[in-house]
Each structure stands twice: as C-alpha cells, then as structure tokens.
Design an enzyme around this catalytic site. Structure first.
Site, short mmCIF file in Angstrom:
data_model
loop_
_atom_site.label_atom_id
_atom_site.label_comp_id
_atom_site.label_asym_id
_atom_site.label_seq_id
_atom_site.Cartn_x
_atom_site.Cartn_y
_atom_site.Cartn_z
N TYR A 1 -6.96 15.67 -9.30
CA TYR A 1 -6.25 14.66 -10.09
C TYR A 1 -5.20 15.34 -10.97
O TYR A 1 -4.05 14.87 -11.08
CB TYR A 1 -7.26 13.87 -10.92
CG TYR A 1 -6.66 12.74 -11.72
CD1 TYR A 1 -6.30 11.54 -11.11
CD2 TYR A 1 -6.48 12.86 -13.10
CE1 TYR A 1 -5.75 10.49 -11.84
CE2 TYR A 1 -5.94 11.82 -13.84
CZ TYR A 1 -5.58 10.64 -13.21
OH TYR A 1 -5.04 9.61 -13.95
N ASP B 1 0.88 -1.18 0.00
CA ASP B 1 0.00 0.00 0.00
C ASP B 1 0.91 1.22 0.00
O ASP B 1 1.64 1.45 0.97
CB ASP B 1 -0.90 -0.02 1.25
CG ASP B 1 -1.88 1.15 1.26
OD1 ASP B 1 -1.60 2.19 0.61
OD2 ASP B 1 -2.92 1.03 1.92
N ILE B 2 0.83 1.99 -1.06
CA ILE B 2 1.80 3.08 -1.23
C ILE B 2 1.58 4.22 -0.22
O ILE B 2 2.44 5.08 -0.08
CB ILE B 2 1.82 3.62 -2.69
CG1 ILE B 2 0.51 4.30 -3.08
CG2 ILE B 2 2.16 2.50 -3.67
CD1 ILE B 2 0.55 4.96 -4.45
N SER C 1 -0.38 11.17 -16.68
CA SER C 1 -1.68 11.28 -17.37
C SER C 1 -1.58 12.36 -18.42
O SER C 1 -0.64 13.15 -18.40
CB SER C 1 -2.72 11.67 -16.32
OG SER C 1 -3.88 12.17 -16.93
N VAL D 1 -3.62 18.21 -10.60
CA VAL D 1 -2.45 18.70 -9.85
C VAL D 1 -1.58 17.53 -9.40
O VAL D 1 -0.35 17.58 -9.47
CB VAL D 1 -2.88 19.57 -8.66
CG1 VAL D 1 -1.67 19.99 -7.83
CG2 VAL D 1 -3.64 20.81 -9.15
N1 LIG Z 1 -7.54 4.75 -17.21
C1 LIG Z 1 -7.08 5.83 -17.82
O1 LIG Z 1 -7.66 6.30 -18.81
C2 LIG Z 1 -5.82 6.50 -17.33
C3 LIG Z 1 -5.34 7.60 -18.08
C4 LIG Z 1 -4.17 8.24 -17.65
C5 LIG Z 1 -3.51 7.79 -16.52
N2 LIG Z 1 -4.01 6.71 -15.82
C6 LIG Z 1 -3.23 6.27 -14.65
O2 LIG Z 1 -2.92 4.90 -14.80
C7 LIG Z 1 -2.76 4.30 -13.51
C8 LIG Z 1 -3.61 3.04 -13.44
O3 LIG Z 1 -4.96 3.43 -13.56
P1 LIG Z 1 -6.12 2.45 -14.06
O4 LIG Z 1 -6.90 3.20 -15.07
O5 LIG Z 1 -5.59 1.12 -14.34
O6 LIG Z 1 -7.03 2.46 -12.73
P2 LIG Z 1 -7.68 1.29 -11.87
O7 LIG Z 1 -8.16 0.19 -12.71
O8 LIG Z 1 -8.61 2.00 -10.94
O9 LIG Z 1 -6.41 0.73 -11.04
C9 LIG Z 1 -5.77 1.51 -10.09
C10 LIG Z 1 -4.89 0.61 -9.26
O10 LIG Z 1 -4.23 1.41 -8.26
C11 LIG Z 1 -4.41 0.77 -7.03
N3 LIG Z 1 -4.27 1.64 -5.87
C12 LIG Z 1 -5.07 2.62 -5.45
N4 LIG Z 1 -4.63 3.11 -4.29
C13 LIG Z 1 -3.51 2.41 -3.96
C14 LIG Z 1 -2.63 2.43 -2.87
N5 LIG Z 1 -2.80 3.25 -1.82
N6 LIG Z 1 -1.58 1.56 -2.85
C15 LIG Z 1 -1.39 0.71 -3.88
N7 LIG Z 1 -2.22 0.62 -4.93
C16 LIG Z 1 -3.27 1.48 -4.97
C17 LIG Z 1 -5.78 0.13 -7.12
O11 LIG Z 1 -5.98 -0.83 -6.10
P3 LIG Z 1 -7.48 -1.27 -5.61
O12 LIG Z 1 -8.00 -2.28 -6.61
O13 LIG Z 1 -7.20 -1.83 -4.27
O14 LIG Z 1 -8.31 -0.02 -5.58
C18 LIG Z 1 -5.70 -0.46 -8.50
O15 LIG Z 1 -4.98 -1.66 -8.49
C19 LIG Z 1 -3.14 5.37 -12.49
O16 LIG Z 1 -1.99 5.98 -11.99
C20 LIG Z 1 -3.95 6.36 -13.32
O17 LIG Z 1 -3.92 7.64 -12.77
C21 LIG Z 1 -5.13 6.07 -16.19
#
Ligand SMILES: NC(=O)c1ccc[n+]([C@@H]2O[C@H](COP(=O)([O-])OP(=O)(O)OC[C@H]3O[C@@H](n4cnc5c(N)ncnc54)[C@H](OP(=O)(O)O)[C@@H]3O)[C@@H](O)[C@H]2O)c1
Length: 288
Positions: A190, A60-61, A137, A192
């Site tokens: 988000y 957990d980060i 992002s 920022v």
């Molecule tokens: N989807 C997009 O379009 C998009 C676009 C640009 C950037 N991003 C970035 O890509 C990354 C992955 O996003 P995603 O779209 O795959 O989202 P996601 O499916 O919601 O996955 C997010 C992951 O982060 C984990 N997480 C949340 N809080 C945490 C913590 N305190 N410690 C460790 N892990 C934690 C979640 O765990 P839980 O399952 O336990 O919640 C989940 O495994 C993120 O940094 C996001 O900002 C996504």
C-alpha cells in the site's frame, strides 16, 4: 455547456462523501462512478433520497474496456471533463490470506496502474482550468521510502512517468523474489502504491504546465485517518471530514498556486521531498 466532475470508487467511504459535497458545491454535473453497477446505483439512490442529484456510470479502473466505455460516453455526452477525483483504491487487511507478492501485485494493479489508466484515458478530455485530485495517503509521503537511491530518483524533477512506472514494476518483481527490502523499498504494498501516486502527480503537473490547455492543476492528498471499510472502521474521522481536503483541491480557484503538491487533510501543503509527515499518537491506528 455544463461543467463535469467525476469521482472514482464512489459507492462508499470517502468517495461517496466527496460526491455528496460536490453535489452541494460544484456548479455542474457530478458523476458517482463505481466498479459494481448495483452498489453504484444503490449509492446514487441513497443520495437522491437525501435530495442530491448525482449521475451514475460504471467504471472499473483496472478494466480497459470499462474505462474506454466511460471515456467515449463522456466525450459524446459532454465533450470534456473539468474535475477528476481519483479516489478508488484498495488495501489488504493485516490478516488477509494472500501472500506478500500477491498483495503487492494486486495493490499496485489497482492503486497505481488503475489510477494511471484513468489518467491516460481521461486527461485528453480535461478542459482548461480542470482540477485533478489524486487520493494518496499519509504513507504516500516520500519519507516512507528508506532507500537513499530510490528516494533521490523519486524526488528528481527529471523523473518521467515511464521511469516511475518502471520503478513500480520493479517493486512488484522484487517483492516476488523477496529482494524488495534490500532494494530500499518498505515492506508494504500500500505504501509503495501511494508513494507512486504522489510522485506521479508531480510529474503530471510538470506536463500540464507545458500543456496548451490553460491552468490544469493536479494535486495529491492525504484525506486523513478515516472510518471506512478500508481502515477496518479504525480511523478517527468521518468520511465527511475525510472528503474535506479532496473537495478543497477539486474546487481550487482559477490560477491557483497550489499545484503539483502533496496536501494534508487540513489543507496544508506539505514538503514531500524534504519534510516529514505530521506525527500520530503511537497507539493511533493510522496506517492509511
Ligand atoms: N480510510 C482512510 O483512513 C484512508 C486514509 C488515506 C487514504 N485513503 C484513500 O482514500 C481512498 C478511499 O478509501 P476509503 O477509505 O473510502 O475506502 P473504501 O471505503 O474501501 O472505498 C474504496 C472505494 O474504492 C473502490 N474500488 C476498489 N477497487 C476499484 C476498482 N478497481 N475500480 C473502481 N473502484 C474501485 C471500492 O469499490 P467496492 O465497493 O466495489 O470495493 C470503493 O468504492 C482510497 O484511495 C484510499 O487509499 C483512505
């Protein structure tokens, strides 16, 4: 000695897809980490059924003791680390019940301060030629900041990690007093948090350039608009497609020139300071 790769927040979404790709293409041991043990183990089991062989560790980060346990485990078991993908993050839905100051505090706590905690803990373990990928992002581009003074400070080659971190704290405080807009910040926690991550990567690369360990590289990446829980399944790309640029950066060859950069999902290096982000269709759901 085996090479080691670690992905945070990898039990689902883009992180899970990055682990799968690393299992295919990284010559070494791949750690799928997750804050929740059960969800993480389930993800590992799913990958094992598909013929991949990642290892699991809870991480957990936002939790000092969890991060410390993982750091000690890595040190004792492997003596170091070669690839770190800081993927874990959160974003509140538009209709979330939390107030704006609550969203800001929580989003920054995870996306900026959590990522920073991992870097502080694990960077000392990085071996020569390590690759660090900071998942930012499209909104992590500097052009998303309106205030000229803030922009200039964020772009400065003199900006230190401590100063940047203080700017992030100032944003949290300003949001609590509703003065963030007059201070030049956007109305999005988000945005920022991700601008902070992109700016941090530039500072970290400058430090790696002076590090006695050779050729350590860190880049920030926009993975694309990806269909995941975070985007409310509204993106345009599969998680596998979203993993492509993070994977490319995780596997950059020795002595690459791509370092301290902000990289788009098609692997293009973008001008973070003076450029703009590529435009989206006006009806695009791309806000992440
Ligand atoms: N989807 C997009 O379009 C998009 C676009 C640009 C950037 N991003 C970035 O890509 C990354 C992955 O996003 P995603 O779209 O795959 O989202 P996601 O499916 O919601 O996955 C997010 C992951 O982060 C984990 N997480 C949340 N809080 C945490 C913590 N305190 N410690 C460790 N892990 C934690 C979640 O765990 P839980 O399952 O336990 O919640 C989940 O495994 C993120 O940094 C996001 O900002 C996504």
């Amino acid at each position: 000695m085996s090479r080691i790769a670690v992905v945070t927040g990898a039990n689902k979404g883009i992180g899970y897809a990055i682990v799968k790709d690393l299992c295919r293409e990284f010559d070494g041991v791949v750690y799928l980490t997750s804050r929740n043990e059960e969800r993480g183990q389930a993800a590992v089991n799913k990958l094992k059924k598909d013929g991949f062989n990642p290892k699991f560790h809870q991480l957990d980060i936002t939790d000092d003791s969890s991060v410390e346990r993982f750091r000690e485990y890595l040190k004792e078991t492997h003596g170091g680390l070669d690839v770190l993908v800081n993927n874990g993050g959160i974003s509140f839905m538009f209709d979330a019940p939390e107030t704006f100051p609550q969203r800001v505090a929580e989003t920054l706590r995870v996306n900026y301060f959590g990522l920073l905690r991992i870097c502080k803990a694990l960077f000392p373990l990085l071996r020569p030629h390590s690759r660090v990928v900071q998942v930012s992002s499209s909104v992590g581009h500097l052009c998303k900041i309106q205030g000229a003074e803030l922009k200039a400070r964020l772009a400065s080659r003199e900006l230190t990690e401590e100063e940047l971190t203080q700017m992030m704290r100032n944003f949290v405080d300003a949001a609590a007093m509703n003065t963030h807009k007059e201070a030049g910040w956007p109305n999005s926690s988000y945005t920022v948090s991700k601008v902070g991550v992109s700016a941090l990567s530039r500072i970290q690369q400058r430090a790696f350039d002076k590090d006695p360990r050779e050729d350590i590289v860190v880049n920030a990446v926009h993975p694309g608009s990806v269909i995941t829980d975070m985007s409310g399944k509204l993106g345009t790309m599969t998680p596998e497609r979203g993993a492509q640029a993070p994977l490319y950066l995780a596997l950059l060859p020795k002595y690459t020139e791509i370092k301290g950069e902000y990289v788009w999902h098609d692997n293009t290096v973008m001008d973070w300071v003076n450029g703009e982000v590529k435009t989206f269709r006006p009806d695009s759901p791309n806000l992440y």
